[in-house]
Enzyme design. Structure first.
Site, PDB file in Angstrom:
ATOM      1  N   HIS A 194       0.787  -1.236   0.000  1.00  0.00           N
ATOM      2  CA  HIS A 194       0.000   0.000   0.000  1.00  0.00           C
ATOM      3  C   HIS A 194       0.822   1.291   0.000  1.00  0.00           C
ATOM      4  O   HIS A 194       0.351   2.314  -0.475  1.00  0.00           O
ATOM      5  CB  HIS A 194      -1.026   0.010   1.141  1.00  0.00           C
TER       6      HIS A 194
ATOM      7  N   GLU B 207       3.440   5.455  -3.203  1.00  0.00           N
ATOM      8  CA  GLU B 207       3.529   6.790  -2.628  1.00  0.00           C
ATOM      9  C   GLU B 207       4.931   7.112  -2.100  1.00  0.00           C
ATOM     10  O   GLU B 207       5.421   8.213  -2.268  1.00  0.00           O
ATOM     11  CB  GLU B 207       2.518   6.949  -1.508  1.00  0.00           C
ATOM     12  N   ASP B 208       5.566   6.158  -1.456  1.00  0.00           N
ATOM     13  CA  ASP B 208       6.805   6.468  -0.732  1.00  0.00           C
ATOM     14  C   ASP B 208       8.095   5.964  -1.389  1.00  0.00           C
ATOM     15  O   ASP B 208       9.176   6.230  -0.891  1.00  0.00           O
ATOM     16  CB  ASP B 208       6.738   5.883   0.692  1.00  0.00           C
TER      17      ASP B 208
HETATM   18 MN    MN Z   1       0.648   3.307   5.552  1.00  0.00          MN
END
Ligand code: MN
Length: 745
Positions: free
Chosen positions: A86, A90-91
């Site tokens: 997840h 994003e990261d």
């Molecule tokens: Mn998270």
């Protein structure tokens, strides 16, 4: 995994094995296990160099989220894999295309949804709202996005301890404001309760600890009470041959806290409030009959309250909840709620919809209700005219609503929230019917639009083509569908009126030889202090605007220029800019250029800025406080436990300022204290003696009313700080006859 250090590897593999154990029943084939392993390896590699605030390798977080998904929400292999992945897009450098290539389109869609909503709340007001809206839009596509997001939030709340206090408060506020209601609506009761308790722990640490300690101390008394209460029932239930277990559960810390606050009772008055749960091990075809058999045994022993019988088995709630509830009188004179349900129902009640999908073949009805709810939300979301902040408020309204059942004239059953009116029902049937509604017949009797319906009513709507939505309707409609419809119609009307204003403005500008263009309009908005042209034009049409003022800001060449910008407006603008620059999730703490500087309160000689004390909570020195930058009234100081604080912090985080009190004893602040007791001679006398005599406090006003031997009083006094106030309240409690003393503002 090969590049991790030996000690990290050890931690990670232990967590991973825990995940595999917890997901055992969802891994039915070797392919499932291989698929989860693939996601794990991929995520572990992507997060290689990252660590959590607590110092652990970052990958422990996705593993924990995946474990919550399967163990506590009941989700299967796809969700486990997506939870592991997840945070990758994003990261880390991983892209959505990578995910699609390596895992597939389904995984890409879910990760995409998760990445999009993860920015929710982090920036300015409208972005938060917009992101939340996006989150809701993913609901019908794949509800797993929301489940994984909730698991993510739950794990972040469980590990919030290593964050900075201001960040803790902000995250906790958001959780209380949106994630807990969302979990409630999805029927994830255990998740919801834990989110609420954890939020309270960080927003109101003192209250939380106090209740937690008292709960622990009173555990034994409760256990004794439960065993006494159920022992006669057990004998009779054993005779029926039903297989069952009995649990007694205290209320959650958050719900006790809320009761104490809202009902103004003490912990001691409610600590033994709990529900007794009788869980049946029945075959699905017998569970309803068995539940009623248990009901009959229970009510043979204890007198039931006829108003408190709830049959959620025949009519399950829209989040899937099924149970039979009754409240009975115990021998000690306390009402005890009894919940009777099967093991299947219990699992749905705790884990929600996902748990129910395992049984979905047998319960089509629940599914269609859930779909119904999703469709209603969809209606709302797709109504583009609705202001996003209004939308969130309306949506929350929907999340918490209790339900009732209303029949159409043809006998069709519709679900409406408690306190819904005839007009809500009209809007529920169709937007156009609502807009033209002039009244209704409830059980064949004519009633006005604002008539509040009761469960079981049969309602016929009366319409007229001459009717149109009125502003006053917003005072009584309760459903979000009705609210957004009425608001939208009103907005359209405003738009029409504003059109006339726009024409007058154009004429005026023309006479001044000024162009009607965006640049000039934005100067006019500054001049008249409006946020958008619509409001300005509307007020022009209403004759509320002095158009002759425009002349004063005409620069040559037909250009308008409004110079004066107040200090506050510029501060406001600066903070807005800062908010955009700052890292995600930060509460802005900089002020006046220097970061982390708080507004010092209470000492006028140090007053850097103008502030006002908020009337809603009237903080005094010693209270925990924060500053809030308002649009028209400068900085207002609120208590952190002000009823408005959660909303302010989560909606407008970028306008929150740090503030603290400077110790001082010169200034006095007004406080209100409410007290009750049993009427006796001389209460007033001992009270005034105490306050003005030994404590030397100035009284602003004192009112006492009494009725049938009880009195209820309000004291408004001037104190220096919370310590001074505490002394006052302590002394008041010592006066004979006074039973409760409480600060009201
Ligand atoms: Mn998270």
């Amino acid at each position: 995994m090969k590049d991790y250090s030996e000690s990290d590897k050890k931690i990670i593999l232990k967590d991973y094995r825990g995940l595999l154990r917890a997901s055992k029943k969802f891994r039915t084939t070797p392919e499932d296990t291989a698929y989860i392993r693939k996601a794990f390896n991929y995520a572990a590699e992507a997060h290689m160099t990252m660590r959590r605030k607590s110092g652990e390798p970052y990958i422990t977080h996705p593993i924990a989220v995946a474990r919550i998904c399967t163990e506590e929400i009941g989700l299967g292999a796809t969700s486990i894999a997506c939870a592991l992945l997840h945070d990758t897009v994003e990261d880390t450098d991983v892209t959505l295309e990578d995910i699609e290539l390596i895992f597939g389109r389904r995984e890409k869609r879910i990760i995409d949804g998760l990445t999009k909503i993860s920015g929710a709340f982090d920036l300015s007001t409208s972005d938060q709202a917009e992101n939340f809206r996006k989150m809701i839009l993913t609901l019908p596509d794949d509800v797993r996005v929301i489940f994984i997001k909730l698991a993510d939030r739950l794990h972040n709340m469980r590990t919030l301890g290593s964050m900075r206090p201001d960040k803790q408060r902000k995250i906790a506020s958001e959780t209380l404001f949106l994630y807990a209601p969302l979990a409630h609506r999805l029927g994830l009761n255990a998740v919801k309760t834990e989110l609420e308790d954890l939020s309270l722990k960080y927003t109101e640490p003192e209250a939380y600890n106090e209740i937690a300690i008292k709960l622990r101390k009173s555990q034994e008394i409760r256990a004794r009470f439960i065993s006494q209460f159920i022992s006669p029932l057990k004998k009779e239930l054993d005779k029926t041959g039903l297989k069952y277990s009995i649990k007694g559960r205290p209320k959650s810390i958050y719900s006790i806290y809320n009761k104490i606050k809202k009902k103004k009772v003490t912990f001691e008055e409610i600590y033994d409030l709990f529900a007794v749960r009788i869980i049946l091990d029945s075959k699905q075809e017998n569970e309803k009959t068995d539940a009623w058999r248990v009901y009959s045994v229970v009510t043979d022993f204890y007198r039931p309250n006829p108003d408190r019988l709830r049959d959620w088995i025949t009519n399950p709630r829209s989040n899937g909840y099924e149970s039979l509830h009754t409240t009975v009188m115990s021998p000690t004179g306390k009402w005890v709620e009894i919940q009777i349900r099967s093991e299947r129902m219990d699992e749905i009640a705790e884990k929600g919809m996902a748990a129910h999908w395992k049984y979905k073949d047998s319960k089509k009805k629940i599914e269609s209700k859930f779909d119904n709810w999703i469709n209603k939300i969809r209606d709302l979301v797709e109504n583009k005219e609705t202001d996003t902040l209004d939308f969130i408020d309306d949506f929350k309204l929907n999340l918490y609503a209790e339900e009732m059942y209303i029949f159409t004239p043809k006998g069709e059953l519709r679900t409406l929230p408690k306190n819904a009116t005839a007009l809500d029902f009209a809007f529920d049937i169709h937007g156009d019917i609502g807009k033209k509604c002039i009244g209704a017949k409830v059980n064949h009797k004519l009633v006005p639009l604002n008539h509040i319906l009761s469960s079981g009513d049969q309602v016929e709507i009366i319409t007229s083509n001459k009717q149109k939505p009125k502003e006053a309707w917003l005072d009584f409609v309760v459903t979000s569908k009705a609210r957004s419809n009425v608001k939208q119609s009103l907005k359209e009307e405003v738009k029409q009126v504003a059109e006339q204003g726009k024409e007058s403005l154009k004429r005026k500008l023309k006479s001044l030889k000024v162009d009607y263009n965006d640049k000039n309009i934005s100067e006019l908005l500054k001049l008249y202090d409006f946020k958008n042209p619509l409001d300005l034009n509307f007020q022009i049409a209403n004759g509320k605007i002095d158009l002759s003022k425009i002349k004063s800001i005409v620069v040559k060449g037909g250009i308008l220029k409004y110079e004066k910008e107040s200090v506050l407006t510029s501060l406001f603008r600066r903070k807005q800019k800062e908010a955009k620059k700052l890292d995600q999730g930060e509460i802005i703490s900089s002020f006046g250029g220097k970061s982390s500087e708080a507004i010092i309160l209470g000492d006028d000689s140090l007053k850097q800025v103008d502030y006002k004390i908020a009337k809603c909570c009237s903080p005094i020195p010693g209270d925990n406080v924060f500053g809030f930058l308002t649009i028209n009234e400068g900085i207002k100081i609120h208590r952190t436990n002000c009823p408005n604080a959660v909303q302010l912090m989560s909606h407008y985080a970028y306008r929150v300022l740090k503030a603290k009190w400077k110790s001082q004893t010169l200034k006095e602040f007004s406080v209100g204290v409410e007290f009750t007791g049993i009427d006796g001679m001389g209460i007033l006398n001992s009270l005034t003696n105490l306050v003005t005599g030994s404590l030397n406090i100035n009284i602003k006003s004192l009112n006492i009313g009494s009725e049938a031997g009880f009195f209820n009083g309000n004291l408004n006094a001037l104190v220096h700080d919370t310590k001074h106030l505490d002394d006052l309240m302590k002394e008041m409690k010592k006066i004979e006859g006074i039973k409760t003393v409480e600060r009201v503002y």
